[in-house]
Design an enzyme around this catalytic site. Structure first.
Site, PDB file in Angstrom:
ATOM      1  N   CYS A  13       2.953   1.821   0.735  1.00  0.00           N
ATOM      2  CA  CYS A  13       2.201   2.642  -0.217  1.00  0.00           C
ATOM      3  C   CYS A  13       3.091   3.829  -0.572  1.00  0.00           C
ATOM      4  O   CYS A  13       4.271   3.857  -0.223  1.00  0.00           O
ATOM      5  CB  CYS A  13       0.859   3.090   0.353  1.00  0.00           C
ATOM      6  SG  CYS A  13       0.956   4.145   1.807  1.00  0.00           S
ATOM      7  N   ASN A  16       3.142   6.340   3.016  1.00  0.00           N
ATOM      8  CA  ASN A  16       3.110   5.712   4.357  1.00  0.00           C
ATOM      9  C   ASN A  16       2.395   6.572   5.386  1.00  0.00           C
ATOM     10  O   ASN A  16       2.747   6.584   6.570  1.00  0.00           O
ATOM     11  CB  ASN A  16       4.536   5.402   4.807  1.00  0.00           C
ATOM     12  CG  ASN A  16       4.607   4.490   6.028  1.00  0.00           C
ATOM     13  OD1 ASN A  16       5.507   4.605   6.835  1.00  0.00           O
ATOM     14  ND2 ASN A  16       3.676   3.542   6.176  1.00  0.00           N
ATOM     15  N   CYS A  18      -1.362   6.969   4.682  1.00  0.00           N
ATOM     16  CA  CYS A  18      -2.787   6.607   4.459  1.00  0.00           C
ATOM     17  C   CYS A  18      -2.979   5.081   4.457  1.00  0.00           C
ATOM     18  O   CYS A  18      -3.319   4.480   5.468  1.00  0.00           O
ATOM     19  CB  CYS A  18      -3.290   7.187   3.140  1.00  0.00           C
ATOM     20  SG  CYS A  18      -3.188   8.980   3.010  1.00  0.00           S
ATOM     21  N   ARG A  19      -2.723   4.475   3.303  1.00  0.00           N
ATOM     22  CA  ARG A  19      -3.076   3.070   3.095  1.00  0.00           C
ATOM     23  C   ARG A  19      -2.230   2.095   3.927  1.00  0.00           C
ATOM     24  O   ARG A  19      -2.774   1.223   4.620  1.00  0.00           O
ATOM     25  CB  ARG A  19      -2.982   2.743   1.597  1.00  0.00           C
ATOM     26  CG  ARG A  19      -3.977   3.497   0.722  1.00  0.00           C
ATOM     27  CD  ARG A  19      -3.654   3.365  -0.751  1.00  0.00           C
ATOM     28  NE  ARG A  19      -2.454   4.154  -1.100  1.00  0.00           N
ATOM     29  CZ  ARG A  19      -1.941   4.141  -2.330  1.00  0.00           C
ATOM     30  NH1 ARG A  19      -2.494   3.429  -3.301  1.00  0.00           N
ATOM     31  NH2 ARG A  19      -0.875   4.869  -2.608  1.00  0.00           N
ATOM     32  N   SER A  20      -0.923   2.242   3.872  1.00  0.00           N
ATOM     33  CA  SER A  20      -0.075   1.217   4.504  1.00  0.00           C
ATOM     34  C   SER A  20      -0.107   1.245   6.033  1.00  0.00           C
ATOM     35  O   SER A  20      -0.125   0.158   6.640  1.00  0.00           O
ATOM     36  CB  SER A  20       1.360   1.300   3.976  1.00  0.00           C
ATOM     37  OG  SER A  20       1.916   2.581   4.155  1.00  0.00           O
ATOM     38  N   ASP A 130      -4.983   5.377  -4.103  1.00  0.00           N
ATOM     39  CA  ASP A 130      -4.440   6.410  -3.234  1.00  0.00           C
ATOM     40  C   ASP A 130      -5.544   7.405  -2.867  1.00  0.00           C
ATOM     41  O   ASP A 130      -6.112   8.044  -3.740  1.00  0.00           O
ATOM     42  CB  ASP A 130      -3.311   7.136  -3.988  1.00  0.00           C
ATOM     43  CG  ASP A 130      -2.559   8.113  -3.093  1.00  0.00           C
ATOM     44  OD1 ASP A 130      -1.401   8.411  -3.404  1.00  0.00           O
ATOM     45  OD2 ASP A 130      -3.139   8.583  -2.092  1.00  0.00           O
TER      46      ASP A 130
END
Ligand SMILES: N#Cc1ccccc1-c1cc(NCCCN2CCCCC2)c2ccccc2n1
Length: 145
Positions: A13, A16, A18-20, A130
Site C-alpha cells: 500500500c 505500509n 495501515c492496509r498492507s 487509504d
C-alpha cells in the site's frame, strides 16, 4: 520427489503502516490455520518512503489485537528485488497499481504478478481505500462541499 517451491505474496500500500501490514497478518493467520504457513513467504511493503521504519498504525494494531491476529512489521519500501522474488504483489488501490507497474517496468525480466488484492474479493470491492486520514476527515469534507 522434490518439495514444491514455496509460494510467495507481497502486500503493498502507500505507507505500509495501515492496509498492507494488516493484509500480511491476516493472510499469515489464514495460512497458519490451514496448516500451510510453511509453504508461503508472506511480506508487505510501501510504494512510498513516507513511513520507512515505522510500526503499524495504532488503529490497525488495536483491530488485529481485538480479532486475535498477530501483527508485527516494520514498514519498508518495495525494492527492485521484490519484482523477481515474489510470485504475487497484491496492492490496494489504483495509485498503488500504477506506481508498482511503473517501478516494475524499470526491472529487467520481472516475474511478479501485480494485481489488486480486491480483484479476489467475492463481493467485488476492488479498491481498498487509504484509511490514513480516517472517516472523520471525509465526513468533514462532505459537510464542506
Ligand atoms: N499522501 C497522501 C494521502 C492522500 C490521501 C489520503 C491519504 C494519504 C496519506 C498520507 C500519509 N501521510 C501524510 C503525508 C506524508 N507526506 C506526503 C508528502 C511527502 C512527505 C510525506 C500516509 C502515511 C502512511 C500511510 C498512508 C498515508 N496516506
Amino acid at each position: 520427489m522434490a518439495a514444491p517451491a514455496p509460494k510467495s505474496v507481497l502486500f503493498v500500500c502507500l505507507g505500509n503502516i495501515c492496509r498492507s501490514p494488516i493484509a500480511e497478518a491476516v493472510f499469515r493467520k489464514m495460512a497458519m490455520d490451514a496448516g500451510v504457513a510453511d509453504k508461503w513467504r508472506i511480506d508487505s511493503a510501501a510504494t512510498s518512503t513516507y513511513e520507512i521504519g515505522s510500526s503499524p498504525d495504532h488503529r490497525g494494531q488495536a483491530c488485529m489485537k481485538k480479532h486475535g491476529v498477530p501483527m508485527s512489521h516494520v514498514a519498508r519500501q518495495v525494492t527492485k528485488a521484490d519484482f523477481t522474488s515474489f510470485e504475487y504483489i497484491l496492492c490496494m488501490d489504483e495509485n498503488n497499481l500504477s506506481e508498482l507497474n511503473r517501478k516494475a517496468n524499470l526491472v529487467k525480466n520481472y516475474t511478479a504478478k501485480i494485481e489488486l488484492l480486491g480483484s479476489y474479493d467475492p463481493q467485488k470491492q476492488r479498491i481498498i481505500q487509504d484509511p490514513y486520514y480516517g472517516s472523520r476527515i471525509m465526513w468533514l469534507a462532505s459537510t464542506l462541499w
